[in-house]
Design a protein around this motif. Sequence first.
Motif, mmCIF file in Angstrom:
data_model
loop_
_atom_site.group_PDB
_atom_site.id
_atom_site.type_symbol
_atom_site.label_atom_id
_atom_site.label_comp_id
_atom_site.label_asym_id
_atom_site.label_seq_id
_atom_site.Cartn_x
_atom_site.Cartn_y
_atom_site.Cartn_z
ATOM 1 N N THR A 68 0.813 -1.218 0.000
ATOM 2 C CA THR A 68 0.000 0.000 0.000
ATOM 3 C C THR A 68 0.842 1.261 0.000
ATOM 4 O OG1 THR A 68 -0.168 -0.093 2.410
ATOM 5 C CG2 THR A 68 -1.966 -1.100 1.142
ATOM 6 N N GLU A 69 2.122 1.169 0.354
ATOM 7 C CA GLU A 69 2.990 2.346 0.330
ATOM 8 C C GLU A 69 3.400 2.718 -1.094
ATOM 9 O OE1 GLU A 69 6.240 2.229 3.038
ATOM 10 O OE2 GLU A 69 5.030 1.349 4.611
ATOM 11 N N LEU A 70 3.123 1.849 -2.058
ATOM 12 C CA LEU A 70 3.493 2.117 -3.437
ATOM 13 C C LEU A 70 2.560 3.117 -4.108
ATOM 14 C CD1 LEU A 70 4.323 -1.513 -4.584
ATOM 15 C CD2 LEU A 70 5.934 0.294 -4.058
ATOM 16 N N VAL A 71 1.363 3.256 -3.596
ATOM 17 C CA VAL A 71 0.369 4.165 -4.159
ATOM 18 C C VAL A 71 -0.106 5.098 -3.059
ATOM 19 C CG1 VAL A 71 -0.377 2.587 -5.966
ATOM 20 C CG2 VAL A 71 -1.513 2.535 -3.768
ATOM 21 N N PRO A 72 -0.669 6.252 -3.418
ATOM 22 C CA PRO A 72 -1.142 7.181 -2.395
ATOM 23 C C PRO A 72 -2.149 6.533 -1.454
ATOM 24 C CG PRO A 72 -1.163 8.208 -4.555
ATOM 25 C CD PRO A 72 -0.851 6.751 -4.761
ATOM 26 N N SER A 73 -2.173 7.012 -0.240
ATOM 27 C CA SER A 73 -3.081 6.495 0.780
ATOM 28 C C SER A 73 -4.534 6.566 0.320
ATOM 29 C CB SER A 73 -2.903 7.314 2.062
ATOM 30 O OG SER A 73 -3.782 6.860 3.048
ATOM 31 N N GLY A 74 -5.287 5.534 0.625
ATOM 32 C CA GLY A 74 -6.704 5.512 0.294
ATOM 33 C C GLY A 74 -7.011 4.957 -1.085
ATOM 34 N N ILE A 75 -5.987 4.632 -1.874
ATOM 35 C CA ILE A 75 -6.206 4.093 -3.215
ATOM 36 C C ILE A 75 -5.883 2.601 -3.185
ATOM 37 C CG2 ILE A 75 -5.446 4.119 -5.614
ATOM 38 C CD1 ILE A 75 -4.821 7.061 -5.295
ATOM 39 N N ASP A 76 -6.815 1.788 -3.676
ATOM 40 C CA ASP A 76 -6.609 0.345 -3.750
ATOM 41 C C ASP A 76 -5.607 0.064 -4.865
ATOM 42 O OD1 ASP A 76 -6.910 -2.419 -3.561
ATOM 43 O OD2 ASP A 76 -8.582 -2.420 -4.974
ATOM 44 N N PRO A 77 -4.465 -0.585 -4.561
ATOM 45 C CA PRO A 77 -3.445 -0.817 -5.582
ATOM 46 C C PRO A 77 -3.967 -1.606 -6.787
ATOM 47 C CG PRO A 77 -2.561 -1.310 -3.410
ATOM 48 C CD PRO A 77 -4.028 -1.059 -3.244
ATOM 49 N N ALA A 78 -4.789 -2.622 -6.544
ATOM 50 C CA ALA A 78 -5.313 -3.424 -7.656
ATOM 51 C C ALA A 78 -6.237 -2.589 -8.539
ATOM 52 C CB ALA A 78 -6.046 -4.646 -7.124
ATOM 53 N N ALA A 79 -7.097 -1.793 -7.919
ATOM 54 C CA ALA A 79 -8.014 -0.941 -8.690
ATOM 55 C C ALA A 79 -7.231 0.110 -9.475
ATOM 56 C CB ALA A 79 -9.021 -0.275 -7.762
ATOM 57 N N ASP A 80 -6.186 0.645 -8.869
ATOM 58 C CA ASP A 80 -5.370 1.644 -9.553
ATOM 59 C C ASP A 80 -4.680 1.032 -10.769
ATOM 60 O OD1 ASP A 80 -4.149 4.318 -9.713
ATOM 61 O OD2 ASP A 80 -2.290 3.243 -9.244
ATOM 62 N N LEU A 81 -4.171 -0.194 -10.638
ATOM 63 C CA LEU A 81 -3.530 -0.872 -11.757
ATOM 64 C C LEU A 81 -4.531 -1.103 -12.894
ATOM 65 C CD1 LEU A 81 -1.152 -2.320 -13.065
ATOM 66 C CD2 LEU A 81 -1.853 -4.380 -11.834
ATOM 67 N N LEU A 82 -5.725 -1.588 -12.570
ATOM 68 C CA LEU A 82 -6.750 -1.816 -13.595
ATOM 69 C C LEU A 82 -7.130 -0.520 -14.301
ATOM 70 C CD1 LEU A 82 -9.019 -4.412 -11.775
ATOM 71 C CD2 LEU A 82 -7.433 -4.826 -13.665
ATOM 72 N N ARG A 83 -7.231 0.570 -13.547
ATOM 73 C CA ARG A 83 -7.559 1.870 -14.140
ATOM 74 C C ARG A 83 -6.480 2.296 -15.120
ATOM 75 N NH1 ARG A 83 -5.565 6.485 -13.591
ATOM 76 N NH2 ARG A 83 -4.422 6.012 -11.699
ATOM 77 N N ARG A 84 -5.208 2.126 -14.723
ATOM 78 C CA ARG A 84 -4.113 2.531 -15.608
ATOM 79 C C ARG A 84 -4.044 1.672 -16.870
ATOM 80 N NH1 ARG A 84 0.978 2.291 -12.636
ATOM 81 N NH2 ARG A 84 -0.076 1.103 -11.039
ATOM 82 N N ILE A 85 -4.343 0.388 -16.732
ATOM 83 C CA ILE A 85 -4.370 -0.484 -17.914
ATOM 84 C C ILE A 85 -5.469 -0.054 -18.864
ATOM 85 C CG2 ILE A 85 -4.888 -2.843 -18.694
ATOM 86 C CD1 ILE A 85 -3.405 -3.817 -16.143
ATOM 87 N N ALA A 86 -6.640 0.241 -18.308
ATOM 88 C CA ALA A 86 -7.766 0.687 -19.140
ATOM 89 C C ALA A 86 -7.426 1.987 -19.856
ATOM 90 C CB ALA A 86 -9.017 0.848 -18.283
ATOM 91 N N GLU A 87 -6.741 2.902 -19.176
ATOM 92 C CA GLU A 87 -6.344 4.168 -19.805
ATOM 93 C C GLU A 87 -5.393 3.927 -20.971
ATOM 94 O OE1 GLU A 87 -4.657 6.665 -16.815
ATOM 95 O OE2 GLU A 87 -6.601 7.200 -15.958
ATOM 96 N N GLU A 88 -4.455 3.014 -20.786
ATOM 97 C CA GLU A 88 -3.493 2.721 -21.851
ATOM 98 C C GLU A 88 -4.165 2.079 -23.064
ATOM 99 O OE1 GLU A 88 -0.228 3.479 -22.210
ATOM 100 O OE2 GLU A 88 -0.504 4.665 -20.408
ATOM 101 N N ARG A 89 -5.214 1.314 -22.839
ATOM 102 C CA ARG A 89 -5.915 0.636 -23.934
ATOM 103 C C ARG A 89 -6.961 1.518 -24.590
ATOM 104 N NH1 ARG A 89 -6.838 -5.392 -21.433
ATOM 105 N NH2 ARG A 89 -4.664 -6.034 -21.587
ATOM 106 N N SER A 90 -7.242 2.637 -24.005
ATOM 107 C CA SER A 90 -8.270 3.538 -24.528
ATOM 108 C C SER A 90 -7.895 4.042 -25.923
ATOM 109 C CB SER A 90 -8.425 4.736 -23.581
ATOM 110 O OG SER A 90 -9.185 5.747 -24.174
#
Length: 101
Positions: A68-90
């Motif tokens: 959890t220290e890899l991402v800002p507090s309050g952000i789910d690391p798995a959800a953040d990864l999925l969001r970034r993947i979706a952005e790249e595929r957009s």
Amino acid sequence: MEDWKEDELLTLTEAVALFWPRGPLTVTSLRTAGHEGTLEITVVAGKHFVTPAAIRSMGRKAVPRTETELVPSGIDPAADLLRRIAEERSPARRPRNKTSR
């Protein structure tokens, strides 16, 4: 190393000779670690010293202790990864082919 107490001051040269007699770290490496904040260095009269305890803990501060220290507090690391993947595929992110037909 048993001759040195955990809080005894060593010069950087002594620390390198004691902990890395054949490398890979050098006095310059320890100075760099001190500037980066990953090694606690004590300066006395312009001379740099470290303790065996500081050497042993070196680098631990630089590595996140939990996922959890890899991402800002309050952000789910798995959800953040999925969001970034979706952005790249957009389609909006894909470069357009500008060849003339």
